[in-house]
Design a protein around this motif. Structure first.
Motif, PDB file in Angstrom:
ATOM      1  N   ASP A 146       2.795 -19.619 -70.938  1.00 53.92           N
ATOM      2  CA  ASP A 146       1.843 -20.673 -70.529  1.00 53.92           C
ATOM      3  C   ASP A 146       2.037 -21.913 -71.395  1.00 53.92           C
ATOM      4  O   ASP A 146       2.717 -21.875 -72.421  1.00 53.92           O
ATOM      5  CB  ASP A 146       0.399 -20.158 -70.624  1.00 53.92           C
ATOM      6  N   LEU A 147       1.387 -23.010 -70.970  1.00 54.22           N
ATOM      7  CA  LEU A 147       1.601 -24.299 -71.649  1.00 54.22           C
ATOM      8  C   LEU A 147       1.084 -24.303 -73.084  1.00 54.22           C
ATOM      9  O   LEU A 147       1.680 -24.938 -73.958  1.00 54.22           O
ATOM     10  CB  LEU A 147       0.926 -25.419 -70.847  1.00 54.22           C
ATOM     11  N   LYS A 150       3.681 -22.728 -75.079  1.00 51.33           N
ATOM     12  CA  LYS A 150       4.835 -23.639 -75.156  1.00 51.33           C
ATOM     13  C   LYS A 150       4.590 -24.715 -76.215  1.00 51.33           C
ATOM     14  O   LYS A 150       5.446 -24.995 -77.053  1.00 51.33           O
ATOM     15  CB  LYS A 150       5.072 -24.275 -73.774  1.00 51.33           C
ATOM     16  N   SER A 244       5.734 -33.461 -68.727  1.00 48.94           N
ATOM     17  CA  SER A 244       6.660 -32.309 -68.789  1.00 48.94           C
ATOM     18  C   SER A 244       7.747 -32.585 -69.820  1.00 48.94           C
ATOM     19  O   SER A 244       8.462 -33.576 -69.715  1.00 48.94           O
ATOM     20  CB  SER A 244       7.325 -32.092 -67.433  1.00 48.94           C
ATOM     21  N   GLN A 308       7.663 -27.201 -61.081  1.00 48.19           N
ATOM     22  CA  GLN A 308       6.897 -27.477 -62.305  1.00 48.19           C
ATOM     23  C   GLN A 308       6.732 -26.201 -63.138  1.00 48.19           C
ATOM     24  O   GLN A 308       6.858 -26.212 -64.362  1.00 48.19           O
ATOM     25  CB  GLN A 308       5.511 -28.025 -61.923  1.00 48.19           C
ATOM     26  N   SER A 309       6.459 -25.084 -62.441  1.00 53.90           N
ATOM     27  CA  SER A 309       6.223 -23.837 -63.186  1.00 53.90           C
ATOM     28  C   SER A 309       7.495 -23.395 -63.917  1.00 53.90           C
ATOM     29  O   SER A 309       7.429 -22.792 -64.994  1.00 53.90           O
ATOM     30  CB  SER A 309       5.718 -22.733 -62.249  1.00 53.90           C
ATOM     31  N   ASP A 312       7.686 -25.647 -66.985  1.00 48.74           N
ATOM     32  CA  ASP A 312       6.653 -25.252 -67.955  1.00 48.74           C
ATOM     33  C   ASP A 312       7.040 -23.979 -68.713  1.00 48.74           C
ATOM     34  O   ASP A 312       6.531 -23.722 -69.794  1.00 48.74           O
ATOM     35  CB  ASP A 312       5.305 -25.052 -67.243  1.00 48.74           C
ATOM     36  N   SER A 313       7.929 -23.165 -68.120  1.00 53.68           N
ATOM     37  CA  SER A 313       8.328 -21.917 -68.800  1.00 53.68           C
ATOM     38  C   SER A 313       9.486 -22.146 -69.774  1.00 53.68           C
ATOM     39  O   SER A 313       9.859 -21.249 -70.525  1.00 53.68           O
ATOM     40  CB  SER A 313       8.719 -20.852 -67.764  1.00 53.68           C
ATOM     41  N   GLU A 316       9.960 -26.699 -75.247  1.00 52.16           N
ATOM     42  CA  GLU A 316       9.988 -28.152 -75.495  1.00 52.16           C
ATOM     43  C   GLU A 316      11.247 -28.529 -76.268  1.00 52.16           C
ATOM     44  O   GLU A 316      11.794 -29.604 -76.081  1.00 52.16           O
ATOM     45  CB  GLU A 316       8.785 -28.554 -76.350  1.00 52.16           C
TER      46      GLU A 316
END
Ligand code: SER
Length: 371
Positions: A146-147, A150, A244, A308-309, A312-313, A316
């Motif tokens: 999850d974000l 992350k 993102s 997007q998902s 997000d996985s 960074e």
């Protein structure tokens, strides 16, 4: 099958060769040029791709074959024709395309890798020397749940979060393990086993941005697509949110890291798979730089929930301390430097007929990023 103008070698002695699969793809383009220009090259360059190579790429190869990495008969012919000393196995279906046909992606990405590793091992058996094998892996091997995790994770190490959310990520992780197996453990119980037939080396690449070519079928494509669209005077709808953030690097950095890893002495390598890192912008950083550089740029954000998902996985940023320590990896660019010194000058000259009326203003672009 052969796109080769010259006849392939027919004598008893086979030609020493470097094999590049997926040669017509984005990375093949840059790599073939670098291999072709290498001063100390002693082997012919053999290219394999499912499509005919563009003439400018074909010019860097001694022989080129049109065919599939899943075609056993073709690979057996290559085995018989050449003494392959090095393989760059670039052929793959990327992460977005792979989600539309996961089983096909598995066949190409894992089946193809297995075939090439087997070819390498058989080559080593036939000429008695280890075959060097380069495998481009990806940040897609990471799967962050999850974000919040992350954001808290920061730069991830090679052994963290290896639970990919895409078929492509699963395939790349499988390829890494298969490579390590062929390098260290292949045919463990066979009486006629040869030790270390394959010298397997791999890099987990971030999103790659090339000024010369456009990616296709990837999920990190929003970065390069945004820049190329602005240069060509086309509006762009970005498929991820402005916040993102994933790591990126330029194509010359990706080629440089590949060659550095392949040239490193084996004794210096403490792993078979390495992270590399350069810069980690969010999608909005790209948009601000692009709007600053191309006054006519039209960029909107219209996130696609599925893609997007995937983004997000992915982390960074990546911890590349092992690559820095073992084979002196060092990135060339910051994001601003990449725009200033590489992307904008090259991309603008690539679209001479572009509808962009204002000249590219790099200083303004960098200013926009600071605001
Ligand atoms: N660029 C790749 C993709 O987006 C990730 O390595 O699929």
């Amino acid at each position: 099958m052969s796109q080769s103008a010259q006849a392939a070698p027919t004598g008893r002695q086979r030609d020493a060769a470097i094999l590049v699969t997926g040669a017509g793809g984005e990375m093949g383009h840059g790599l073939l040029c670098a291999l072709h220009c290498a001063k100390d090259r002693q082997a012919a360059i053999i290219a394999l791709d499912v499509r005919e190579l563009a003439p400018e790429i074909r010019a860097h190869c001694d022989h080129a074959f049109v065919g599939d990495v899943c075609d056993h008969a073709l690979l057996a012919r290559l085995l018989a024709m050449y003494e392959i000393v090095e393989i760059y196995h670039l052929a793959a279906l990327l992460s977005t395309r792979g989600e539309f046909a996961p089983e096909t992606a598995h066949q190409v990405n894992v089946g193809g890798t297995l075939n090439l590793l087997h070819l390498a091992a058989e080559q080593a058996r036939s000429h008695g020397r280890t075959v060097k094998f380069f495998f481009p892996s990806s940040i897609a091997v990471y799967g962050i749940p999850d974000l919040a995790t992350k954001g808290a994770a920061g730069a991830v190490r090679e052994d963290q979060f290896c639970e990919p959310h895409t078929m492509y990520g699963c395939n790349k992780l499988a390829g890494e393990h298969l490579g390590r197996y062929y390098d260290q453990h292949y045919r463990k119980l066979a009486k006629d086993r040869i030790a270390n037939p394959v010298d397997f080396r791999s890099i987990r690449f971030p999103g790659i941005i090339s000024a010369e070519t456009m990616p296709s079928g990837g999920t990190s494509d929003f970065g390069p697509e945004m820049i190329h669209a602005a240069a060509a005077g086309r509006p762009y709808r970005c498929f991820v949110r402005p916040d993102s953030r994933i790591p990126f690097m330029t194509m010359p950095e990706a080629i440089d890291s590949t060659l550095r890893l392949m040239q490193a002495p084996k004794r210096a390598l403490h792993r078979s798979v390495y992270n590399v890192a350069s810069f980690s912008p969010c999608a909005d950083d790209f948009a601000r730089l692009v709007r600053g550089a191309f006054s006519t740029a039209e960029i909107e954000f219209e996130p696609d929930l599925g893609r997007q998902s995937i983004i997000d996985s992915w982390p960074e940023s990546c911890d590349d301390s092992a690559a820095r320590r073992d084979w002196n990896w060092n990135p060339t660019h910051t994001l601003e430097g990449a725009f200033r010194a590489y992307l904008l000058p090259r991309i603008s000259s690539r679209y001479p007929e572009s509808t962009v009326s204002a000249p590219v203003d790099v200083a303004r672009a960098v200013d926009m990023l600071k605001k």
